[in-house]
Design a protein around this motif. Structure first.
Motif, PDB file in Angstrom:
ATOM      1  N   LYS A   1      -9.188   3.530 -31.276  1.00  0.00           N
ATOM      2  CA  LYS A   1      -9.245   4.831 -30.628  1.00  0.00           C
ATOM      3  C   LYS A   1      -8.674   4.803 -29.231  1.00  0.00           C
ATOM      4  O   LYS A   1      -8.544   5.836 -28.618  1.00  0.00           O
ATOM      5  CB  LYS A   1     -10.687   5.328 -30.622  1.00  0.00           C
ATOM      6  CG  LYS A   1     -11.206   5.586 -32.024  1.00  0.00           C
ATOM      7  CD  LYS A   1     -12.585   6.148 -31.990  1.00  0.00           C
ATOM      8  CE  LYS A   1     -13.059   6.389 -33.410  1.00  0.00           C
ATOM      9  NZ  LYS A   1     -14.346   7.017 -33.447  1.00  0.00           N
ATOM     10  N   GLY A   2      -8.402   3.602 -28.720  1.00  0.00           N
ATOM     11  CA  GLY A   2      -7.751   3.480 -27.418  1.00  0.00           C
ATOM     12  C   GLY A   2      -8.735   3.614 -26.268  1.00  0.00           C
ATOM     13  O   GLY A   2      -9.923   3.725 -26.481  1.00  0.00           O
ATOM     14  N   PRO A   3      -8.248   3.570 -25.066  1.00  0.00           N
ATOM     15  CA  PRO A   3      -6.847   3.443 -24.708  1.00  0.00           C
ATOM     16  C   PRO A   3      -6.330   2.027 -25.008  1.00  0.00           C
ATOM     17  O   PRO A   3      -7.079   1.070 -24.980  1.00  0.00           O
ATOM     18  CB  PRO A   3      -6.820   3.710 -23.203  1.00  0.00           C
ATOM     19  CG  PRO A   3      -8.167   3.275 -22.729  1.00  0.00           C
ATOM     20  CD  PRO A   3      -9.113   3.586 -23.878  1.00  0.00           C
ATOM     21  N   TYR A   4      -5.034   1.940 -25.295  1.00  0.00           N
ATOM     22  CA  TYR A   4      -4.414   0.671 -25.637  1.00  0.00           C
ATOM     23  C   TYR A   4      -3.495   0.210 -24.522  1.00  0.00           C
ATOM     24  O   TYR A   4      -2.896   1.018 -23.831  1.00  0.00           O
ATOM     25  CB  TYR A   4      -3.602   0.803 -26.935  1.00  0.00           C
ATOM     26  CG  TYR A   4      -4.450   1.197 -28.107  1.00  0.00           C
ATOM     27  CD1 TYR A   4      -5.306   0.279 -28.696  1.00  0.00           C
ATOM     28  CD2 TYR A   4      -4.414   2.487 -28.616  1.00  0.00           C
ATOM     29  CE1 TYR A   4      -6.096   0.633 -29.773  1.00  0.00           C
ATOM     30  CE2 TYR A   4      -5.213   2.849 -29.692  1.00  0.00           C
ATOM     31  CZ  TYR A   4      -6.048   1.916 -30.264  1.00  0.00           C
ATOM     32  OH  TYR A   4      -6.831   2.273 -31.329  1.00  0.00           O
ATOM     33  N   GLY A   5      -3.361  -1.100 -24.395  1.00  0.00           N
ATOM     34  CA  GLY A   5      -2.433  -1.681 -23.440  1.00  0.00           C
ATOM     35  C   GLY A   5      -1.053  -1.780 -24.053  1.00  0.00           C
ATOM     36  O   GLY A   5      -0.816  -1.305 -25.163  1.00  0.00           O
ATOM     37  N   PRO A   6      -0.153  -2.425 -23.347  1.00  0.00           N
ATOM     38  CA  PRO A   6       1.212  -2.561 -23.867  1.00  0.00           C
ATOM     39  C   PRO A   6       1.235  -3.421 -25.139  1.00  0.00           C
ATOM     40  O   PRO A   6       0.453  -4.356 -25.283  1.00  0.00           O
ATOM     41  CB  PRO A   6       1.962  -3.251 -22.732  1.00  0.00           C
ATOM     42  CG  PRO A   6       0.913  -3.913 -21.920  1.00  0.00           C
ATOM     43  CD  PRO A   6      -0.320  -3.084 -22.066  1.00  0.00           C
ATOM     44  N   ARG A   7       2.124  -3.090 -26.050  1.00  0.00           N
ATOM     45  CA  ARG A   7       2.287  -3.853 -27.282  1.00  0.00           C
ATOM     46  C   ARG A   7       2.967  -5.179 -26.946  1.00  0.00           C
ATOM     47  O   ARG A   7       3.887  -5.221 -26.142  1.00  0.00           O
ATOM     48  CB  ARG A   7       3.146  -3.064 -28.250  1.00  0.00           C
ATOM     49  CG  ARG A   7       3.214  -3.668 -29.625  1.00  0.00           C
ATOM     50  CD  ARG A   7       3.972  -2.770 -30.538  1.00  0.00           C
ATOM     51  NE  ARG A   7       3.232  -1.549 -30.725  1.00  0.00           N
ATOM     52  CZ  ARG A   7       3.302  -0.789 -31.809  1.00  0.00           C
ATOM     53  NH1 ARG A   7       4.082  -1.135 -32.788  1.00  0.00           N
ATOM     54  NH2 ARG A   7       2.587   0.303 -31.912  1.00  0.00           N
ATOM     55  N   ARG A   8       2.502  -6.264 -27.567  1.00  0.00           N
ATOM     56  CA  ARG A   8       3.081  -7.595 -27.358  1.00  0.00           C
ATOM     57  C   ARG A   8       3.166  -8.318 -28.691  1.00  0.00           C
ATOM     58  O   ARG A   8       2.420  -8.018 -29.603  1.00  0.00           O
ATOM     59  CB  ARG A   8       2.208  -8.413 -26.410  1.00  0.00           C
ATOM     60  CG  ARG A   8       2.105  -7.869 -25.018  1.00  0.00           C
ATOM     61  CD  ARG A   8       1.217  -8.748 -24.166  1.00  0.00           C
ATOM     62  NE  ARG A   8      -0.165  -8.619 -24.543  1.00  0.00           N
ATOM     63  CZ  ARG A   8      -1.140  -8.222 -23.733  1.00  0.00           C
ATOM     64  NH1 ARG A   8      -0.878  -7.923 -22.491  1.00  0.00           N
ATOM     65  NH2 ARG A   8      -2.368  -8.135 -24.150  1.00  0.00           N
ATOM     66  N   MET A   9       4.051  -9.295 -28.750  1.00  0.00           N
ATOM     67  CA  MET A   9       4.105 -10.175 -29.915  1.00  0.00           C
ATOM     68  C   MET A   9       2.978 -11.195 -29.747  1.00  0.00           C
ATOM     69  O   MET A   9       2.868 -11.840 -28.705  1.00  0.00           O
ATOM     70  CB  MET A   9       5.454 -10.891 -29.969  1.00  0.00           C
ATOM     71  CG  MET A   9       5.614 -11.784 -31.179  1.00  0.00           C
ATOM     72  SD  MET A   9       7.170 -12.716 -31.186  1.00  0.00           S
ATOM     73  CE  MET A   9       8.359 -11.388 -31.319  1.00  0.00           C
ATOM     74  N   ALA A  10       2.146 -11.330 -30.753  1.00  0.00           N
ATOM     75  CA  ALA A  10       1.022 -12.262 -30.657  1.00  0.00           C
ATOM     76  C   ALA A  10       1.435 -13.679 -31.046  1.00  0.00           C
ATOM     77  O   ALA A  10       1.274 -14.612 -30.266  1.00  0.00           O
ATOM     78  CB  ALA A  10      -0.135 -11.784 -31.529  1.00  0.00           C
ATOM     79  N   VAL A  11       1.955 -13.842 -32.253  1.00  0.00           N
ATOM     80  CA  VAL A  11       2.329 -15.153 -32.767  1.00  0.00           C
ATOM     81  C   VAL A  11       3.740 -15.031 -33.341  1.00  0.00           C
ATOM     82  O   VAL A  11       3.983 -14.229 -34.240  1.00  0.00           O
ATOM     83  CB  VAL A  11       1.337 -15.646 -33.845  1.00  0.00           C
ATOM     84  CG1 VAL A  11       1.722 -17.024 -34.336  1.00  0.00           C
ATOM     85  CG2 VAL A  11      -0.089 -15.647 -33.305  1.00  0.00           C
ATOM     86  N   LYS A  12       4.671 -15.832 -32.831  1.00  0.00           N
ATOM     87  CA  LYS A  12       6.080 -15.766 -33.249  1.00  0.00           C
ATOM     88  C   LYS A  12       6.273 -16.395 -34.631  1.00  0.00           C
ATOM     89  O   LYS A  12       5.627 -17.396 -34.954  1.00  0.00           O
ATOM     90  CB  LYS A  12       6.930 -16.512 -32.220  1.00  0.00           C
ATOM     91  CG  LYS A  12       8.407 -16.472 -32.500  1.00  0.00           C
ATOM     92  CD  LYS A  12       9.165 -17.151 -31.386  1.00  0.00           C
ATOM     93  CE  LYS A  12      10.649 -17.054 -31.635  1.00  0.00           C
ATOM     94  NZ  LYS A  12      11.407 -17.422 -30.452  1.00  0.00           N
ATOM     95  N   ASN A  13       7.167 -15.804 -35.411  1.00  0.00           N
ATOM     96  CA  ASN A  13       7.512 -16.331 -36.743  1.00  0.00           C
ATOM     97  C   ASN A  13       6.297 -16.446 -37.658  1.00  0.00           C
ATOM     98  O   ASN A  13       6.204 -17.371 -38.448  1.00  0.00           O
ATOM     99  CB  ASN A  13       8.197 -17.695 -36.637  1.00  0.00           C
ATOM    100  CG  ASN A  13       9.502 -17.617 -35.903  1.00  0.00           C
ATOM    101  OD1 ASN A  13      10.252 -16.666 -36.055  1.00  0.00           O
ATOM    102  ND2 ASN A  13       9.773 -18.607 -35.085  1.00  0.00           N
ATOM    103  N   ALA A  14       5.385 -15.518 -37.547  1.00  0.00           N
ATOM    104  CA  ALA A  14       4.152 -15.604 -38.338  1.00  0.00           C
ATOM    105  C   ALA A  14       3.872 -14.275 -39.026  1.00  0.00           C
ATOM    106  O   ALA A  14       3.052 -13.494 -38.587  1.00  0.00           O
ATOM    107  CB  ALA A  14       2.980 -16.011 -37.457  1.00  0.00           C
ATOM    108  N   GLY A  15       4.573 -14.039 -40.129  1.00  0.00           N
ATOM    109  CA  GLY A  15       4.276 -12.845 -40.896  1.00  0.00           C
ATOM    110  C   GLY A  15       2.941 -12.987 -41.600  1.00  0.00           C
ATOM    111  O   GLY A  15       2.490 -14.094 -41.886  1.00  0.00           O
ATOM    112  N   HIS A  16       2.292 -11.886 -41.887  1.00  0.00           N
ATOM    113  CA  HIS A  16       1.022 -11.849 -42.623  1.00  0.00           C
ATOM    114  C   HIS A  16      -0.091 -12.595 -41.892  1.00  0.00           C
ATOM    115  O   HIS A  16      -0.957 -13.195 -42.521  1.00  0.00           O
ATOM    116  CB  HIS A  16       1.181 -12.420 -44.036  1.00  0.00           C
ATOM    117  CG  HIS A  16       2.272 -11.794 -44.818  1.00  0.00           C
ATOM    118  ND1 HIS A  16       2.122 -10.595 -45.458  1.00  0.00           N
ATOM    119  CD2 HIS A  16       3.558 -12.182 -45.031  1.00  0.00           C
ATOM    120  CE1 HIS A  16       3.260 -10.283 -46.052  1.00  0.00           C
ATOM    121  NE2 HIS A  16       4.145 -11.221 -45.804  1.00  0.00           N
ATOM    122  N   GLY A  17      -0.086 -12.586 -40.560  1.00  0.00           N
ATOM    123  CA  GLY A  17      -1.084 -13.334 -39.796  1.00  0.00           C
ATOM    124  C   GLY A  17      -2.450 -12.671 -39.793  1.00  0.00           C
ATOM    125  O   GLY A  17      -2.574 -11.447 -39.739  1.00  0.00           O
TER     126      GLY A  17
END
Length: 98
Positions: free
Chosen positions: A1-17
């Motif tokens: 429901k927010g508020p949300y911070g900036p979007r970031r990549m959490a884990v690189k090269n890790a689909g379906h994490g």
């Protein structure tokens, strides 16, 4: 429901994490990756060690395996895509079609 911070990549090269905590309280992220491939397989599952770092106004994931840690350039790309959206040439393509 927010508020949300900036979007970031959490884990690189890790689909379906998925994030989970083990019985000793350590945090991990599952990864279904194609970059670090076993020569006999097309995809390789991984369990990547992470720390969850919480502050008064933020929560971020610290990746403890260098192979899966996002770089500054990765985070810049995410910030750019947040502003511009998916590039026209990428619409309808899968992320791994690069």
């Amino acid at each position: 429901k927010g508020p949300y911070g900036p979007r970031r990549m959490a884990v690189k090269n890790a689909g379906h994490g998925n994030l989970f905590q083990d019985n000793q309280g350590r945090w991990w992220c599952t990864a279904f990756d194609h970059k670090y491939v076993d020569s006999n397989h097309q995809w390789t599952p991984w369990v990547v060690p992470i720390n969850i770092v919480e502050s008064a106004d933020d929560l971020r994931i610290e990746v403890l395996d260098d192979r899966f840690r996002p770089t500054f350039e990765d985070q810049q790309l995410v910030a750019t895509l947040n502003q511009t959206g998916v590039p026209k040439g990428r619409k309808g393509k899968k992320p791994w079609d690069r």
